[in-house]
Design an enzyme around this catalytic site. Structure first.
Site, PDB file in Angstrom:
ATOM      1  N   HIS A   1     -11.095  11.674   0.719  1.00 31.02           N
ATOM      2  CA  HIS A   1     -11.502  13.152   0.924  1.00 31.02           C
ATOM      3  C   HIS A   1     -10.552  13.691  -0.083  1.00 31.02           C
ATOM      4  O   HIS A   1      -9.722  13.058  -0.704  1.00 31.02           O
ATOM      5  CB  HIS A   1     -11.011  13.614   2.217  1.00 31.02           C
ATOM      6  CG  HIS A   1      -9.418  13.404   2.783  1.00 31.02           C
ATOM      7  ND1 HIS A   1      -9.114  14.029   3.780  1.00 31.02           N
ATOM      8  CD2 HIS A   1      -8.667  12.745   2.041  1.00 31.02           C
ATOM      9  CE1 HIS A   1      -7.658  13.840   3.866  1.00 31.02           C
ATOM     10  NE2 HIS A   1      -7.350  12.969   2.833  1.00 31.02           N
TER      11      HIS A   1
ATOM     12  N   SER B   1      -3.169  18.486  -5.317  1.00 34.74           N
ATOM     13  CA  SER B   1      -2.640  17.459  -6.465  1.00 34.74           C
ATOM     14  C   SER B   1      -3.527  16.739  -7.174  1.00 34.74           C
ATOM     15  O   SER B   1      -3.732  15.530  -7.278  1.00 34.74           O
ATOM     16  CB  SER B   1      -1.707  16.474  -5.551  1.00 34.74           C
ATOM     17  OG  SER B   1      -2.320  15.503  -5.083  1.00 34.74           O
TER      18      SER B   1
ATOM     19  N   GLU C   1      -0.113   4.421  -2.739  1.00 35.19           N
ATOM     20  CA  GLU C   1      -0.920   5.089  -3.518  1.00 35.19           C
ATOM     21  C   GLU C   1      -0.188   5.940  -4.697  1.00 35.19           C
ATOM     22  O   GLU C   1       0.805   6.527  -4.285  1.00 35.19           O
ATOM     23  CB  GLU C   1      -2.025   6.126  -2.877  1.00 35.19           C
ATOM     24  CG  GLU C   1      -2.874   7.046  -3.736  1.00 35.19           C
ATOM     25  CD  GLU C   1      -3.554   7.890  -2.988  1.00 35.19           C
ATOM     26  OE1 GLU C   1      -4.145   7.609  -1.816  1.00 35.19           O
ATOM     27  OE2 GLU C   1      -4.121   9.116  -3.292  1.00 35.19           O
TER      28      GLU C   1
ATOM     29  N   LYS D   1      -9.813   7.239   3.410  1.00 35.25           N
ATOM     30  CA  LYS D   1      -8.740   7.953   3.561  1.00 35.25           C
ATOM     31  C   LYS D   1      -9.401   9.350   3.943  1.00 35.25           C
ATOM     32  O   LYS D   1      -9.757  10.017   2.944  1.00 35.25           O
ATOM     33  CB  LYS D   1      -7.829   8.004   2.488  1.00 35.25           C
ATOM     34  CG  LYS D   1      -6.411   8.887   2.777  1.00 35.25           C
ATOM     35  CD  LYS D   1      -5.452   8.675   1.450  1.00 35.25           C
ATOM     36  CE  LYS D   1      -5.929   9.907   0.752  1.00 35.25           C
ATOM     37  NZ  LYS D   1      -4.620  10.078  -0.325  1.00 35.25           N
TER      38      LYS D   1
ATOM     39  N   GLU E   1       2.148  11.861   1.215  1.00 38.27           N
ATOM     40  CA  GLU E   1       1.416  11.551   2.603  1.00 38.27           C
ATOM     41  C   GLU E   1       2.130  10.188   3.198  1.00 38.27           C
ATOM     42  O   GLU E   1       2.323   9.067   2.192  1.00 38.27           O
ATOM     43  CB  GLU E   1      -0.089  11.287   2.384  1.00 38.27           C
ATOM     44  CG  GLU E   1      -0.720  12.266   1.761  1.00 38.27           C
ATOM     45  CD  GLU E   1      -2.268  12.113   1.035  1.00 38.27           C
ATOM     46  OE1 GLU E   1      -2.802  11.169   1.369  1.00 38.27           O
ATOM     47  OE2 GLU E   1      -2.771  13.012   0.219  1.00 38.27           O
TER      48      GLU E   1
ATOM     49  N   ASP F   1      -4.917   6.575  -7.968  1.00 40.30           N
ATOM     50  CA  ASP F   1      -5.847   7.902  -7.669  1.00 40.30           C
ATOM     51  C   ASP F   1      -5.565   8.933  -8.874  1.00 40.30           C
ATOM     52  O   ASP F   1      -6.541   8.691  -9.752  1.00 40.30           O
ATOM     53  CB  ASP F   1      -5.182   8.662  -6.332  1.00 40.30           C
ATOM     54  CG  ASP F   1      -5.674   9.896  -6.375  1.00 40.30           C
ATOM     55  OD1 ASP F   1      -7.027  10.402  -6.785  1.00 40.30           O
ATOM     56  OD2 ASP F   1      -5.082  10.639  -5.429  1.00 40.30           O
TER      57      ASP F   1
ATOM     58  N   GLU G   1      -4.078  19.055   4.978  1.00 43.93           N
ATOM     59  CA  GLU G   1      -4.900  17.939   5.559  1.00 43.93           C
ATOM     60  C   GLU G   1      -4.526  17.685   7.142  1.00 43.93           C
ATOM     61  O   GLU G   1      -5.136  16.633   7.538  1.00 43.93           O
ATOM     62  CB  GLU G   1      -4.606  16.728   4.655  1.00 43.93           C
ATOM     63  CG  GLU G   1      -5.068  16.676   3.411  1.00 43.93           C
ATOM     64  CD  GLU G   1      -4.871  15.247   2.516  1.00 43.93           C
ATOM     65  OE1 GLU G   1      -4.415  14.608   3.122  1.00 43.93           O
ATOM     66  OE2 GLU G   1      -5.173  15.273   1.495  1.00 43.93           O
TER      67      GLU G   1
ATOM     68  N   ASP H   1       0.758   8.026   0.143  1.00 43.09           N
ATOM     69  CA  ASP H   1       0.274   8.432  -1.178  1.00 43.09           C
ATOM     70  C   ASP H   1       1.761   9.353  -1.830  1.00 43.09           C
ATOM     71  O   ASP H   1       2.128  10.271  -1.208  1.00 43.09           O
ATOM     72  CB  ASP H   1      -0.886   9.271  -0.830  1.00 43.09           C
ATOM     73  CG  ASP H   1      -1.133   9.820  -2.338  1.00 43.09           C
ATOM     74  OD1 ASP H   1      -0.595   9.475  -3.242  1.00 43.09           O
ATOM     75  OD2 ASP H   1      -2.108  10.622  -2.357  1.00 43.09           O
TER      76      ASP H   1
ATOM     77  N   LYS I   1     -12.839   9.136  -5.491  1.00 44.37           N
ATOM     78  CA  LYS I   1     -13.436  10.629  -4.817  1.00 44.37           C
ATOM     79  C   LYS I   1     -14.339  11.099  -5.589  1.00 44.37           C
ATOM     80  O   LYS I   1     -14.167  11.221  -6.906  1.00 44.37           O
ATOM     81  CB  LYS I   1     -11.985  11.639  -5.311  1.00 44.37           C
ATOM     82  CG  LYS I   1     -10.896  11.397  -4.307  1.00 44.37           C
ATOM     83  CD  LYS I   1      -9.765  11.917  -5.026  1.00 44.37           C
ATOM     84  CE  LYS I   1      -8.560  11.950  -3.854  1.00 44.37           C
ATOM     85  NZ  LYS I   1      -7.265  12.497  -4.650  1.00 44.37           N
TER      86      LYS I   1
ATOM     87  N   HIS J   1       0.881  19.522  -0.660  1.00 47.86           N
ATOM     88  CA  HIS J   1       0.203  19.955   0.355  1.00 47.86           C
ATOM     89  C   HIS J   1       0.747  20.787   1.709  1.00 47.86           C
ATOM     90  O   HIS J   1       0.212  21.135   2.413  1.00 47.86           O
ATOM     91  CB  HIS J   1      -0.470  18.866   1.132  1.00 47.86           C
ATOM     92  CG  HIS J   1      -1.528  17.934  -0.054  1.00 47.86           C
ATOM     93  ND1 HIS J   1      -2.002  16.836   0.461  1.00 47.86           N
ATOM     94  CD2 HIS J   1      -1.985  18.448  -0.859  1.00 47.86           C
ATOM     95  CE1 HIS J   1      -2.751  16.329  -0.534  1.00 47.86           C
ATOM     96  NE2 HIS J   1      -2.959  17.367  -1.153  1.00 47.86           N
TER      97      HIS J   1
HETATM   98  O1  LIG Z   1      -3.703  12.997  -3.524  1.00 49.24           O
HETATM   99  C1  LIG Z   1      -4.761  12.569  -2.761  1.00 49.24           C
HETATM  100  O2  LIG Z   1      -5.190  11.678  -2.609  1.00 49.24           O
HETATM  101  C2  LIG Z   1      -5.588  13.920  -2.122  1.00 49.24           C
HETATM  102  C3  LIG Z   1      -6.312  13.559  -0.815  1.00 49.24           C
HETATM  103  O3  LIG Z   1      -5.309  13.145   0.146  1.00 49.24           O
HETATM  104  O4  LIG Z   1      -5.144  15.171  -2.423  1.00 49.24           O
HETATM  105  P1  LIG Z   1      -5.650  16.083  -3.254  1.00 49.24           P
HETATM  106  O5  LIG Z   1      -7.133  16.282  -2.731  1.00 49.24           O
HETATM  107  O6  LIG Z   1      -4.815  17.455  -3.190  1.00 49.24           O
HETATM  108  O7  LIG Z   1      -5.513  15.572  -4.487  1.00 49.24           O
HETATM  109 MG   LIG Z   2      -3.683  10.719  -3.908  1.00 52.30          MG
END
Ligand SMILES: O=C(O)[C@@H](CO)OP(=O)(O)O
Ligand SMILES: [Mg+2]
Length: 398
Positions: A353, A42, A273, A376, A155, A300, A196, A232, A325, A146
């Site tokens: 992560h 995502s 989030e 996280k 999440e 994010d 995950e 999230d 990230k 996911h």
């Molecule tokens: O959205 C998120 O926060 C991440 C990690 O949980 O997912 P992705 O790495 O798929 O962006």
């Molecule tokens: Mg996110």
């Protein structure tokens, strides 16, 4: 000396079985670091660009490696990262790939630490780091991008905010994950795991809330400290340009804000989030105004670890937390800048992560090095426990 003498790049597997970039950096006097890029599903629209692994490796070998080997010092992280930026020449690493860039950046940091004979978190954060630890946010139920046919919200996280140690927190999250499995079995709900490692049952979000709340209650009773719930929402994935589209309903932006504010209230959420679309600074600000004093509102996809976007958010009061990230921005230097800008403006950094991961543990060290209040990185599964167990080791001075 930490002069880089060799940079090697190769394709390795990530946790989804996709190819990703691994980098190795060797220095003049034998310092060595190895790191691998993670990968999102995502992904935010404004993230640095991940190229197909082979393409990223070829481009980095041609453009970046000659600017690093024999040219920069592994201990000089800003120098390494400036060389990567200079070699790439684009604002979003679309020439060499943010996956190549971040792998080299992190491998150089590890080579620098190796030369110092210090753990990575100390090389990055200084001699006085390592006494305080992030609270791990553990994904226990999930869907969205996911997992197919699971919850709309990406999440459902356990947040053991009252844990006396990082080890207690890590085990508490694993216990919540196990309690969710028991509750699903009691209700005869079959569930596979998502990318995950979270349970991905085909239930409505409402039922997932009930199950996770109950699982948290059970584990709280056992461990005797506070565990709260986080989310999230990954709302950019639900937004169709006009409305937030859920399996059973659609919500306008105002309705989405009311809905999330209600969830914060009903479930005493510690963390939310991406509750709104990645372009909706105003919606974020309206929600933060309503619930920001009692929960973390974290950007994010909104901020993508990018100081320019974070600055815009700070100006309008869009949030009070940023997800961090390294592969969203491409280098550790840029990642540190985002964390420091956040901190200076009262935003809590949450080191994270990606859904596609490797056994690399850099983010555990990054969180300790920056004294981040949260990390996280999942609850179970080898590529997740790699980071969680590294935190336990750092805490134990092992
Ligand atoms: O959205 C998120 O926060 C991440 C990690 O949980 O997912 P992705 O790495 O798929 O962006
Ligand atoms: Mg996110």
């Amino acid at each position: 000396m930490t002069l880089v003498t060799e940079v090697r790049l190769r394709r390795v597997l990530d946790s989804r079985g996709n190819p990703t970039v691994e980098a190795e950096v060797t220095t003049e006097s034998g310092g060595f670091g190895r790191a691998a890029a993670p990968s999102g599903a995502s992904t935010g629209e404004y993230e640095a660009i991940e190229l197909p692994a082979e393409e990223a490796i070829a481009a980095a070998r041609e453009r970046a490696v000659p600017r690093i080997e024999g040219q920069v010092y592994a201990g000089d992280q800003r120098g390494v990262d400036a060389a990567l930026r200079g070699a790439d020449g684009t604002p979003d690493f679309s020439a060499i790939g943010a996956n190549s860039a971040v792998a080299v950046s992190m491998a150089a940091a590890k080579a620098g630490a190796d030369m110092l004979g210090a753990p990575l978190y100390q090389h990055l954060g200084g001699a006085f780091r390592g006494d305080s630890f992030p609270t791990p946010l553990g994904n226990v139920v999930g869907g969205g991008e996911h997992a197919a046919d699971a919850t709309d919200i990406q999440e459902f996280l356990a947040a053991p905010v009252g844990a006396p140690s990082v080890a207690d927190a890590v085990f508490a999250n694993a216990a919540v994950h196990a309690a969710v499995a028991d509750l699903l079995a009691e209700r005869d709900i079959p569930a596979a795991k998502g990318d995950e490692g979270a349970w991905a049952p085909a239930v409505a979000d409402e039922e997932a809330f009930a199950i996770v709340a109950k699982a948290i209650d059970r584990v709280e009773d056992e461990v005797g400290f506070d565990i709260r719930m986080g989310l999230d929402v990954a709302a950019a994935e639900l937004y169709d340009g006009e409305r937030y589209v859920y399996a059973d309903t659609e919500r306008t932006t105002d309705e989405q804000i009311d809905y999330i504010a209600g969830l914060v209230e009903d479930y005493d959420l510690a963390y939310v989030e991406d509750p709104l679309d990645e372009d909706d600074y105003e919606g974020f600000a309206a929600l933060t105004d309503r619930v920001g004093s009692r929960t973390l509102v974290c950007g994010d996809d909104l901020f993508v670890t990018n100081t320019t976007r974070l600055r815009e958010g700070i100006e309008v009061g869009a949030a009070n937390s940023i997800l961090v990230k390294p592969n969203q921005i491409g280098t550790l230097s840029d990642t540190f800048d985002a964390i420091e800008l956040a901190r200076a403006n009262g935003y809590d950094p949450v080191v994270s992560h990606r859904s596609g991961e490797t056994e690399d543990t850099t983010i555990a060290h990054l969180a300790v090095a920056t004294d981040a209040p949260f990390i996280k990185t999942g609850a179970v599964g080898g590529e997740r426990t790699a980071k969680l167990n590294e935190l336990i080791r750092i805490e134990a001075n092992a």
